[in-house]
Motif scaffolding. Sequence first.
Motif, PDB file in Angstrom:
ATOM      1  N   PHE B  71       0.843  -1.189   0.000  1.00 49.78           N
ATOM      2  CA  PHE B  71       0.000   0.000   0.000  1.00 49.78           C
ATOM      3  C   PHE B  71       0.877   1.237   0.000  1.00 49.78           C
ATOM      4  O   PHE B  71       0.466   2.305   0.422  1.00 49.78           O
ATOM      5  CB  PHE B  71      -0.939  -0.001   1.211  1.00 49.78           C
ATOM      6  CG  PHE B  71      -2.359   0.301   0.871  1.00 49.78           C
ATOM      7  CD1 PHE B  71      -2.719   1.550   0.403  1.00 49.78           C
ATOM      8  CD2 PHE B  71      -3.331  -0.668   1.002  1.00 49.78           C
ATOM      9  CE1 PHE B  71      -4.029   1.830   0.080  1.00 49.78           C
ATOM     10  CE2 PHE B  71      -4.643  -0.400   0.681  1.00 49.78           C
ATOM     11  CZ  PHE B  71      -4.988   0.856   0.219  1.00 49.78           C
ATOM     12  N   MET B 127      -0.362  -2.732   5.774  1.00 50.02           N
ATOM     13  CA  MET B 127      -0.403  -1.584   6.676  1.00 50.02           C
ATOM     14  C   MET B 127       0.985  -0.983   6.887  1.00 50.02           C
ATOM     15  O   MET B 127       1.141   0.233   7.000  1.00 50.02           O
ATOM     16  CB  MET B 127      -0.989  -1.996   8.019  1.00 50.02           C
ATOM     17  CG  MET B 127      -2.462  -2.305   7.962  1.00 50.02           C
ATOM     18  SD  MET B 127      -3.213  -2.210   9.580  1.00 50.02           S
ATOM     19  CE  MET B 127      -2.430  -3.542  10.373  1.00 50.02           C
ATOM     20  N   LEU B 130       2.080   0.979   3.914  1.00 52.34           N
ATOM     21  CA  LEU B 130       1.323   2.235   3.916  1.00 52.34           C
ATOM     22  C   LEU B 130       1.955   3.236   4.881  1.00 52.34           C
ATOM     23  O   LEU B 130       2.181   4.402   4.533  1.00 52.34           O
ATOM     24  CB  LEU B 130      -0.131   1.960   4.306  1.00 52.34           C
ATOM     25  CG  LEU B 130      -1.039   3.172   4.450  1.00 52.34           C
ATOM     26  CD1 LEU B 130      -1.145   3.909   3.143  1.00 52.34           C
ATOM     27  CD2 LEU B 130      -2.419   2.746   4.916  1.00 52.34           C
ATOM     28  N   ALA B 131       2.256   2.774   6.089  1.00 51.29           N
ATOM     29  CA  ALA B 131       2.822   3.672   7.097  1.00 51.29           C
ATOM     30  C   ALA B 131       4.196   4.173   6.664  1.00 51.29           C
ATOM     31  O   ALA B 131       4.513   5.356   6.807  1.00 51.29           O
ATOM     32  CB  ALA B 131       2.914   2.949   8.439  1.00 51.29           C
ATOM     33  N   LEU B 132       5.019   3.284   6.103  1.00 47.96           N
ATOM     34  CA  LEU B 132       6.363   3.698   5.690  1.00 47.96           C
ATOM     35  C   LEU B 132       6.302   4.709   4.544  1.00 47.96           C
ATOM     36  O   LEU B 132       7.084   5.651   4.497  1.00 47.96           O
ATOM     37  CB  LEU B 132       7.189   2.480   5.278  1.00 47.96           C
ATOM     38  CG  LEU B 132       7.585   1.546   6.427  1.00 47.96           C
ATOM     39  CD1 LEU B 132       8.269   0.303   5.891  1.00 47.96           C
ATOM     40  CD2 LEU B 132       8.500   2.260   7.406  1.00 47.96           C
ATOM     41  N   GLN B 134       3.897   6.768   4.041  1.00 54.82           N
ATOM     42  CA  GLN B 134       3.415   8.023   4.619  1.00 54.82           C
ATOM     43  C   GLN B 134       4.576   8.769   5.285  1.00 54.82           C
ATOM     44  O   GLN B 134       4.672   9.988   5.229  1.00 54.82           O
ATOM     45  CB  GLN B 134       2.306   7.733   5.644  1.00 54.82           C
ATOM     46  CG  GLN B 134       1.612   8.959   6.187  1.00 54.82           C
ATOM     47  CD  GLN B 134       0.718   9.623   5.162  1.00 54.82           C
ATOM     48  OE1 GLN B 134       0.648   9.207   4.021  1.00 54.82           O
ATOM     49  NE2 GLN B 134       0.030  10.679   5.556  1.00 54.82           N
ATOM     50  N   MET B 135       5.485   7.987   5.880  1.00 52.36           N
ATOM     51  CA  MET B 135       6.687   8.576   6.466  1.00 52.36           C
ATOM     52  C   MET B 135       7.512   9.253   5.373  1.00 52.36           C
ATOM     53  O   MET B 135       8.018  10.364   5.553  1.00 52.36           O
ATOM     54  CB  MET B 135       7.488   7.445   7.118  1.00 52.36           C
ATOM     55  CG  MET B 135       8.678   7.845   7.881  1.00 52.36           C
ATOM     56  SD  MET B 135       9.135   6.431   8.898  1.00 52.36           S
ATOM     57  CE  MET B 135      10.875   6.443   8.658  1.00 52.36           C
ATOM     58  N   TRP B 252      -0.722   8.662  -0.270  1.00 53.30           N
ATOM     59  CA  TRP B 252      -1.315   7.325  -0.194  1.00 53.30           C
ATOM     60  C   TRP B 252      -2.450   7.178  -1.197  1.00 53.30           C
ATOM     61  O   TRP B 252      -2.770   6.064  -1.614  1.00 53.30           O
ATOM     62  CB  TRP B 252      -1.770   7.001   1.229  1.00 53.30           C
ATOM     63  CG  TRP B 252      -2.782   7.944   1.801  1.00 53.30           C
ATOM     64  CD1 TRP B 252      -2.541   9.011   2.610  1.00 53.30           C
ATOM     65  CD2 TRP B 252      -4.204   7.921   1.622  1.00 53.30           C
ATOM     66  NE1 TRP B 252      -3.701   9.651   2.927  1.00 53.30           N
ATOM     67  CE2 TRP B 252      -4.740   9.014   2.346  1.00 53.30           C
ATOM     68  CE3 TRP B 252      -5.078   7.088   0.925  1.00 53.30           C
ATOM     69  CZ2 TRP B 252      -6.101   9.279   2.393  1.00 53.30           C
ATOM     70  CZ3 TRP B 252      -6.436   7.368   0.969  1.00 53.30           C
ATOM     71  CH2 TRP B 252      -6.928   8.443   1.695  1.00 53.30           C
ATOM     72  N   GLY B 256      -3.240   4.000  -3.578  1.00 56.96           N
ATOM     73  CA  GLY B 256      -4.552   3.392  -3.735  1.00 56.96           C
ATOM     74  C   GLY B 256      -4.956   3.322  -5.199  1.00 56.96           C
ATOM     75  O   GLY B 256      -5.544   2.331  -5.653  1.00 56.96           O
ATOM     76  N   ILE B 259      -3.442   0.428  -6.999  1.00 53.55           N
ATOM     77  CA  ILE B 259      -4.097  -0.824  -6.619  1.00 53.55           C
ATOM     78  C   ILE B 259      -5.381  -0.980  -7.428  1.00 53.55           C
ATOM     79  O   ILE B 259      -5.683  -2.044  -7.970  1.00 53.55           O
ATOM     80  CB  ILE B 259      -4.418  -0.849  -5.108  1.00 53.55           C
ATOM     81  CG1 ILE B 259      -3.137  -0.770  -4.298  1.00 53.55           C
ATOM     82  CG2 ILE B 259      -5.203  -2.111  -4.750  1.00 53.55           C
ATOM     83  CD1 ILE B 259      -3.372  -0.665  -2.811  1.00 53.55           C
TER      84      ILE B 259
END
Lengths: 295, 332
Positions: B71, B127, B130-132, B134-135, B252, B256, B259
Amino acid sequence: MTMIFGVPVQALMGQLLVGLINGSFYALLSLGLAVIFGLLRVINFAHGAQYMLGAFVALLLLTVGGINYWLALILAPLIVGLFAALVEKTMLSRLYRLDPLYGLLFTFGLALAIEGTFRWFFGASGKPYAPPSQLTGAVNLGFMFLPVYRGWVVIASLAVCLGVWLLIERTRLGAYLRAATENPVLVQAFGVNVPLLLTLTYALGAGLAGFAGVLAAPVYQVSPLMGSNLIIIVFAVVVVGGMGSILGAIVTGYLLGVVEGLTKVFYPEASNIVIFVIMAIVLILRPAGLFGKDA
Amino acid sequence: MAAKSEPIATEQVAAHPRAGQVRLVLLVIALAALLAAPLFLYPIFLMKLLAFALFASAFNLLLGYTGLLSFGHAAFFGGAAYFTAHAVKVWGWSPEAGILLGVLGAAALGLVMGAIAIRRQGIYFAMITLALSQMFFFFCLQAPFTHGEDGIQSVPRGHLFGVIDLNQPLNMYYFVLAVFVIGLLIIWRFVNSPFGMILKSIRENESRAISLGYSVQHYKLGAFVMSAALAGLAGGVKALIFQFATLTDVTWQMSGEVILMTLLGGIGTLFGPIVGSGLVVTLQNVLATSDFPVTIITGLVFMVCVLLFRRGIVGEFCATKLGKMLGFRTEN
């Protein structure tokens, strides 16, 4: 002026409070995610959208129906929960037999559709929501002024987190829920209506997000995108805590909120990413998360 | 990805003996159409299509052939766009060197993100990526070389290998087309290599692949880096097409979008991501002039795809009698 670690006490305490407030929302949201994931095995990407829905329902109740904050605090989570139950019953429940990734993708699409719809009708800008008159003003704690509403946010979220934890750990319904998490087929064989339990659980999780949204409305502005960036942080919180335990989700939420607040004092540039950095470190040292059982 | 999906009753249809020739003819027709397309359609639009088709194909390499849902692919796509734009504009590099830097940068980023993310499986993997990413988004927001909200603007296209002037729209188009075809050939070769076979075995049954002695983590990481590098190729090219690199490409929402393109076209099919990205990009272009938010449509398409046709457009076609007669195989 009193200093701690070279930082004025006021600044430190102020950011600690901000951290605690953010932590309250992280805790409420990651609790909801953990409850849903525990039973449904679905990562609810729409959680941020449901949080936003809660805030908007409260705003609309006030502006259209003239319904005050206190009633909205009860009504909005119910409305969001009802909407979630409808989604679960008609669509989400068809995906349980599939790879859990499809649940994530479905709820992602749901989040996009909900947020897009609200942006279409209400525009992207934030709208203010005044805190109730009982909770305006501030109290002098001696070392700082505490806005009453912010104190209320922390207390209310703690109370709700504790309530949900008691519901799951100490009641008959909670026992069914925990049993169904372990072995849904067996629990159904004992005559428990597991599909209903799944619907209720999803509604409960979404309702928690809606409750957090109402709480957040006076603190942040009510905007269609208020949940979309938050949800990613909450995902990181959930990865750090490990999704195995309800209590773990709550504790990690508050903890990371405070850590984030402290980072704002000591190294502001990193405050946006500190939670993600912690997530990476936890993954390297303890892949299952702080409170998780080994997968 | 197919681990738990219900068995689909498949009618056995043998491929027609001349299916191979028919497929070759179809491929030639498609290539000819791409070569002739700029005579009829706006080149920038076509180039955008090709860049996103390559991006989605790179993403599909991971999701479709290894079963890993990332993600966070926007980080590689948008990150490479920044690297290329910076090298070409500030350092005055040639376009091919700039794109190469974008690819290498995305691969390095993929190595770091992949090494962390593969420590967890399935839903957690999604997840974490996605978080990485966003970082990385916040890094791009604050790092001085990206110019924050402004992005890197008016990036020169320059001269390819010092001779071909990419400011000519047609030159640029055929350059992008060449990159696209090369990218797809790399993916095709990779998927059909022994390495690709092992990736498929990991997707189908990870524990069994481990018990057969494969160091699954290394293969996953290899696939992740490969996918990141190709996504970087698409991102670097995109920076030259539009002559800017912005924050939009590292959000993100972009992860998406890719995907959706893959899901809509068909996960695990070679041509699915191309069809999917074509539809999504066209939809965005159509809606760009109205104030109707695209996310409502993309969100609904996501929901419908997941609920009703998980094999995607190309996947569904491959499963039809005609598709089978033509010898198309579905991967899930």
